[in-house]
Design a protein around this motif. Structure first.
Motif, PDB file in Angstrom:
ATOM      1  N   VAL A  34     -35.193 -15.830   6.513  1.00 29.25           N
ATOM      2  CA  VAL A  34     -34.331 -16.234   7.622  1.00 29.25           C
ATOM      3  C   VAL A  34     -34.984 -17.335   8.439  1.00 29.25           C
ATOM      4  CG1 VAL A  34     -33.288 -15.453   9.785  1.00 29.25           C
ATOM      5  CG2 VAL A  34     -33.156 -14.025   7.741  1.00 29.25           C
ATOM      6  N   GLY A  35     -36.314 -17.260   8.596  1.00 29.22           N
ATOM      7  CA  GLY A  35     -37.015 -18.239   9.420  1.00 29.22           C
ATOM      8  C   GLY A  35     -37.071 -19.622   8.802  1.00 29.22           C
ATOM      9  N   LYS A  36     -37.388 -19.689   7.518  1.00 28.43           N
ATOM     10  CA  LYS A  36     -37.559 -21.004   6.902  1.00 28.43           C
ATOM     11  C   LYS A  36     -36.304 -21.522   6.216  1.00 28.43           C
ATOM     12  CE  LYS A  36     -39.269 -19.398   2.385  1.00 28.43           C
ATOM     13  NZ  LYS A  36     -40.415 -19.352   1.465  1.00 28.43           N
ATOM     14  N   GLY A  37     -35.380 -20.601   5.902  1.00 27.12           N
ATOM     15  CA  GLY A  37     -34.166 -21.018   5.222  1.00 27.12           C
ATOM     16  C   GLY A  37     -34.451 -21.502   3.814  1.00 27.12           C
ATOM     17  N   LEU A  38     -33.464 -22.128   3.203  1.00 28.92           N
ATOM     18  CA  LEU A  38     -33.611 -22.666   1.857  1.00 28.92           C
ATOM     19  C   LEU A  38     -33.244 -24.146   1.885  1.00 28.92           C
ATOM     20  CD1 LEU A  38     -31.982 -19.746  -0.152  1.00 28.92           C
ATOM     21  CD2 LEU A  38     -34.403 -20.304  -0.034  1.00 28.92           C
ATOM     22  N   GLU A  39     -33.994 -24.928   1.170  1.00 27.55           N
ATOM     23  CA  GLU A  39     -33.792 -26.378   1.223  1.00 27.55           C
ATOM     24  C   GLU A  39     -32.649 -26.847   0.345  1.00 27.55           C
ATOM     25  OE1 GLU A  39     -37.118 -27.602  -2.112  1.00 27.55           O
ATOM     26  OE2 GLU A  39     -37.722 -27.459  -0.007  1.00 27.55           O
ATOM     27  N   HIS A  40     -32.191 -25.989  -0.568  1.00 32.22           N
ATOM     28  CA  HIS A  40     -31.126 -26.394  -1.474  1.00 32.22           C
ATOM     29  C   HIS A  40     -29.750 -26.133  -0.855  1.00 32.22           C
ATOM     30  CE1 HIS A  40     -34.130 -26.895  -4.592  1.00 32.22           C
ATOM     31  NE2 HIS A  40     -34.562 -25.672  -4.344  1.00 32.22           N
ATOM     32  N   SER A  41     -28.794 -26.936  -1.214  1.00 36.68           N
ATOM     33  CA  SER A  41     -27.407 -26.717  -0.799  1.00 36.68           C
ATOM     34  C   SER A  41     -26.665 -26.071  -1.965  1.00 36.68           C
ATOM     35  CB  SER A  41     -26.746 -28.058  -0.436  1.00 36.68           C
ATOM     36  OG  SER A  41     -25.388 -27.876  -0.134  1.00 36.68           O
ATOM     37  N   PHE A  42     -25.984 -24.984  -1.688  1.00 41.30           N
ATOM     38  CA  PHE A  42     -25.291 -24.279  -2.761  1.00 41.30           C
ATOM     39  C   PHE A  42     -24.075 -23.567  -2.197  1.00 41.30           C
ATOM     40  CE2 PHE A  42     -27.311 -20.636  -0.961  1.00 41.30           C
ATOM     41  CZ  PHE A  42     -28.623 -21.017  -0.714  1.00 41.30           C
ATOM     42  N   ASN A  43     -23.107 -23.316  -3.071  1.00 45.01           N
ATOM     43  CA  ASN A  43     -21.876 -22.670  -2.632  1.00 45.01           C
ATOM     44  C   ASN A  43     -21.779 -21.218  -3.099  1.00 45.01           C
ATOM     45  OD1 ASN A  43     -21.428 -23.489  -5.396  1.00 45.01           O
ATOM     46  ND2 ASN A  43     -19.261 -22.999  -5.089  1.00 45.01           N
ATOM     47  N   MET A  44     -22.812 -20.722  -3.781  1.00 49.11           N
ATOM     48  CA  MET A  44     -22.784 -19.312  -4.184  1.00 49.11           C
ATOM     49  C   MET A  44     -24.202 -18.769  -4.214  1.00 49.11           C
ATOM     50  SD  MET A  44     -21.798 -19.596  -8.222  1.00 49.11           S
ATOM     51  CE  MET A  44     -22.668 -20.659  -9.354  1.00 49.11           C
ATOM     52  N   VAL A  45     -24.313 -17.495  -3.904  1.00 54.88           N
ATOM     53  CA  VAL A  45     -25.622 -16.875  -3.813  1.00 54.88           C
ATOM     54  C   VAL A  45     -25.469 -15.381  -4.063  1.00 54.88           C
ATOM     55  CG1 VAL A  45     -25.429 -16.466  -1.329  1.00 54.88           C
ATOM     56  CG2 VAL A  45     -27.677 -16.645  -2.359  1.00 54.88           C
ATOM     57  N   ILE A  46     -26.505 -14.769  -4.629  1.00 56.93           N
ATOM     58  CA  ILE A  46     -26.605 -13.321  -4.653  1.00 56.93           C
ATOM     59  C   ILE A  46     -27.953 -12.961  -4.041  1.00 56.93           C
ATOM     60  CG2 ILE A  46     -25.072 -12.948  -6.631  1.00 56.93           C
ATOM     61  CD1 ILE A  46     -27.513 -12.635  -8.416  1.00 56.93           C
ATOM     62  N   ALA A  47     -27.994 -11.890  -3.291  1.00 58.75           N
ATOM     63  CA  ALA A  47     -29.219 -11.497  -2.601  1.00 58.75           C
ATOM     64  C   ALA A  47     -29.363  -9.984  -2.619  1.00 58.75           C
ATOM     65  CB  ALA A  47     -29.209 -12.005  -1.158  1.00 58.75           C
ATOM     66  N   GLY A  48     -30.605  -9.541  -2.645  1.00 56.32           N
ATOM     67  CA  GLY A  48     -30.910  -8.119  -2.594  1.00 56.32           C
ATOM     68  C   GLY A  48     -31.947  -7.849  -1.525  1.00 56.32           C
ATOM     69  N   VAL A  49     -31.790  -6.746  -0.806  1.00 57.92           N
ATOM     70  CA  VAL A  49     -32.742  -6.320   0.219  1.00 57.92           C
ATOM     71  C   VAL A  49     -33.348  -4.999  -0.229  1.00 57.92           C
ATOM     72  CG1 VAL A  49     -33.036  -5.645   2.630  1.00 57.92           C
ATOM     73  CG2 VAL A  49     -31.456  -7.480   2.032  1.00 57.92           C
ATOM     74  N   TYR A  50     -34.677  -4.930  -0.227  1.00 58.82           N
ATOM     75  CA  TYR A  50     -35.368  -3.774  -0.794  1.00 58.82           C
ATOM     76  C   TYR A  50     -36.388  -3.208   0.190  1.00 58.82           C
ATOM     77  CZ  TYR A  50     -33.392  -5.767  -5.030  1.00 58.82           C
ATOM     78  OH  TYR A  50     -32.528  -6.277  -5.960  1.00 58.82           O
ATOM     79  N   ASN A  51     -36.668  -1.924   0.032  1.00 61.18           N
ATOM     80  CA  ASN A  51     -37.606  -1.246   0.919  1.00 61.18           C
ATOM     81  C   ASN A  51     -39.049  -1.461   0.506  1.00 61.18           C
ATOM     82  OD1 ASN A  51     -38.471   0.602   2.983  1.00 61.18           O
ATOM     83  ND2 ASN A  51     -38.755   2.118   1.378  1.00 61.18           N
ATOM     84  N   ASP A  52     -39.322  -1.423  -0.808  1.00 62.27           N
ATOM     85  CA  ASP A  52     -40.720  -1.536  -1.230  1.00 62.27           C
ATOM     86  C   ASP A  52     -40.932  -2.509  -2.376  1.00 62.27           C
ATOM     87  OD1 ASP A  52     -39.385   0.032  -3.001  1.00 62.27           O
ATOM     88  OD2 ASP A  52     -40.871   1.632  -3.095  1.00 62.27           O
ATOM     89  N   ARG A  53     -40.031  -2.573  -3.325  1.00 60.85           N
ATOM     90  CA  ARG A  53     -40.229  -3.489  -4.452  1.00 60.85           C
ATOM     91  C   ARG A  53     -38.875  -4.033  -4.907  1.00 60.85           C
ATOM     92  NH1 ARG A  53     -40.937   1.708  -5.987  1.00 60.85           N
ATOM     93  NH2 ARG A  53     -39.639   2.522  -7.665  1.00 60.85           N
ATOM     94  N   ALA A  54     -38.853  -5.297  -5.223  1.00 62.37           N
ATOM     95  CA  ALA A  54     -37.619  -5.954  -5.635  1.00 62.37           C
ATOM     96  C   ALA A  54     -37.341  -5.688  -7.108  1.00 62.37           C
ATOM     97  CB  ALA A  54     -37.712  -7.449  -5.382  1.00 62.37           C
ATOM     98  N   SER A  55     -36.080  -5.730  -7.465  1.00 65.36           N
ATOM     99  CA  SER A  55     -35.677  -5.499  -8.851  1.00 65.36           C
ATOM    100  C   SER A  55     -34.695  -6.594  -9.261  1.00 65.36           C
ATOM    101  CB  SER A  55     -35.034  -4.119  -8.988  1.00 65.36           C
ATOM    102  OG  SER A  55     -34.725  -3.830 -10.326  1.00 65.36           O
ATOM    103  N   TYR A  56     -35.205  -7.579  -9.998  1.00 62.61           N
ATOM    104  CA  TYR A  56     -34.342  -8.666 -10.440  1.00 62.61           C
ATOM    105  C   TYR A  56     -34.866  -9.231 -11.755  1.00 62.61           C
ATOM    106  CZ  TYR A  56     -37.888 -11.944  -8.633  1.00 62.61           C
ATOM    107  OH  TYR A  56     -39.034 -12.640  -8.405  1.00 62.61           O
ATOM    108  N   TYR A  57     -34.032 -10.059 -12.376  1.00 61.05           N
ATOM    109  CA  TYR A  57     -34.358 -10.566 -13.703  1.00 61.05           C
ATOM    110  C   TYR A  57     -33.590 -11.864 -13.933  1.00 61.05           C
ATOM    111  CZ  TYR A  57     -34.323 -10.747 -18.846  1.00 61.05           C
ATOM    112  OH  TYR A  57     -34.441 -11.138 -20.159  1.00 61.05           O
ATOM    113  N   ILE A  58     -34.250 -12.864 -14.527  1.00 61.74           N
ATOM    114  CA  ILE A  58     -33.588 -14.100 -14.939  1.00 61.74           C
ATOM    115  C   ILE A  58     -33.675 -14.193 -16.451  1.00 61.74           C
ATOM    116  CG2 ILE A  58     -33.571 -16.614 -14.808  1.00 61.74           C
ATOM    117  CD1 ILE A  58     -34.802 -16.439 -12.069  1.00 61.74           C
ATOM    118  N   ASP A  59     -32.524 -14.263 -17.088  1.00 61.34           N
ATOM    119  CA  ASP A  59     -32.490 -14.438 -18.536  1.00 61.34           C
ATOM    120  C   ASP A  59     -32.421 -15.932 -18.834  1.00 61.34           C
ATOM    121  OD1 ASP A  59     -32.198 -13.377 -21.291  1.00 61.34           O
ATOM    122  OD2 ASP A  59     -30.267 -14.422 -21.173  1.00 61.34           O
TER     123      ASP A  59
END
Length: 426
Positions: free
Chosen positions: A56-81
């Motif tokens: 939230v503080g630094k934001g993202l430098e890219h401009s985009f019209n779609m996003v997915i985001a996850g908020v986690y308590n201890d460890r993130a769970s994601y994957y890029i194929d």
């Protein structure tokens, strides 16, 4: 592992949804401090992992019209194929990666449309791990997919920002905080498909049930979960608890009602109004409001408790206090609070009331990391618990009253962790 998922899709490619995303993530901070954000680049998909404050503080430098985001308590769970260019967020950490399993299951030419076809077609049998998974969000090929698994105890809501954006989130509050309007709840077994041409909800609806702790504790009070307004639900349970206190003769023997902040306050308000006893603000939070129940280590829990529970002097001295909490895991929060009430504030009596049945089993969906050793109700009867907590009494909501209230509100929750080892409820 409690978590929250969020997706935003702007139908005009010239939108930059990053500012909306920031507010949505802040609204999901009740679910954790670790964030993963996935967004499209020209020829690929990229994911960034950081704390919510950093994102939230630094934001993202890219401009985009779609996003997915996850908020986690201890460890993130994601994957890029890399082969298909699909980014995937999961609402909990699987033993193996279900998307990789699904890619292998379909074949080497897997695209996001193939995955949608598998998840939404009841005639096609996906891998067992995908059936059991609770929440998944995918991004790729100018498409966003939000899926609630057929056995999902985790909620999913769909909303919009006028005619410009579609938003899917674990609960409705992030949609409203971003200025959007929640439209519908997504039932288990269904998915939301978002692209520039369509917003479509489809799939084989199942009879999956929402996690009871979502309703009791995790969700924000300003959210609606599967059609249930959380604040009104919790206040209603408080009124039912007050009736039980009257039956036990405790209602007239207290002077003041206080709630363990902040999740227990709606219950405490319902009890206070029904009993005609004053509700007092006894605790004040310092800094970031932490969820002590979701912390993994004893040290983190202790710090979270003290940060959110600095007492107000002179409110309860010499009085008989009714202390309200939503649920009890290890009992460490209650024990700390009661010791403080007696030793620092001079309270005469402390009567504890809990707005749920006792927690006695581990979560079968691994939404929480509690072990049987962590659960005080699995190892101690109520009479012994009263002595351990240094309370004068403890009252749980009876399971029959609880189920009757659930039914009257149209709630069909998962009770798995509240069912005792004897095979009955609480």
């Amino acid at each position: 592992m409690v978590s929250g998922l969020l997706s935003i899709y702007a139908f005009d490619e010239y939108w930059n949804v990053s500012s909306f995303m920031r507010y949505g993530l802040l609204a999901l901070k009740n679910r954790g401090d670790i964030t993963v954000i996935c967004y499209p680049l020209k020829s690929s998909v990229e994911c960034t992992e950081a704390s919510i404050d950093e994102i939230v503080g630094k934001g993202l430098e890219h401009s985009f019209n779609m996003v997915i985001a996850g908020v986690y308590n201890d460890r993130a769970s994601y994957y890029i194929d890399e082969a298909s260019g699909i980014a995937v967020l999961l609402d909990r950490e699987p033993n193996t990666n279900p998307v990789r399993d699904l890619v292998e299951y379909i074949g080497s030419n897997t695209g996001i449309n193939d995955i949608v076809r598998i998840l939404s077609n009841s005639a096609i049998d996906p891998p067992e791990l995908m059936k059991d998974h609770t929440g998944v969000m995918l991004l790729g090929n100018d498409v966003v997919v939000a899926w609630r698994g057929p056995r999902s105890p985790s909620p999913l809501a769909l909303g919009g920002y006028g005619f410009d954006m579609a938003i899917a989130a674990t609960e409705t509050a992030p949609i409203e905080v971003m200025g959007g309007n929640p439209r519908t709840s997504i039932p288990p077994g269904q998915l939301v498909l978002l692209n520039k041409y369509i917003v479509k909800v489809f799939g084989a609806r199942t009879t999956g049930r929402v996690c009871l702790l979502e309703l009791l504790y995790i969700a924000r009070p300003d959210s609606v979960i599967d059609g249930i307004p959380i604040y009104l639900f919790r206040k209603k349970l408080g009124e039912k608890l007050a009736e039980e206190l009257i039956k036990k003769g405790i209602g007239d023997s207290i002077d003041v009602v206080v709630g363990v902040p902040e999740t227990a306050l709606p219950y405490a308000l319902g009890i206070s109004q029904r009993l005609g006893k004053p509700l007092e603000l006894l605790f004040v939070s310092t800094g970031v409001k932490a969820r002590s129940m979701l912390k993994n280590s004893l040290m983190e829990r202790a710090i979270a408790i003290h940060l959110k529970m600095n007492p107000v002097k002179g409110v309860v001295e010499g009085k008989r206090v009714l202390l309200v909490d939503d649920s009890v895991v290890s009992g460490s929060t209650l024990k700390t609070v009661i010791q403080g009430l007696r030793q620092r504030l001079g309270v005469e009596e402390v009567h504890v009331v809990i707005a749920s049945p006792p927690l006695r089993l581990q979560c079968p969906y691994s939404l929480f990391d509690f072990t049987m050793n962590d659960l005080i109700s699995a190892n101690m009867e109520s009479e012994d618990m009263v002595k351990y907590l240094d309370a004068d009494s403890i009252t749980w909501i009876p399971i029959d009253v609880f189920e009757e209230t659930m039914e009257s509100l149209g709630v069909n929750p998962c009770f798995s962790c509240f069912i005792s080892s004897r095979g009955d409820h609480a």
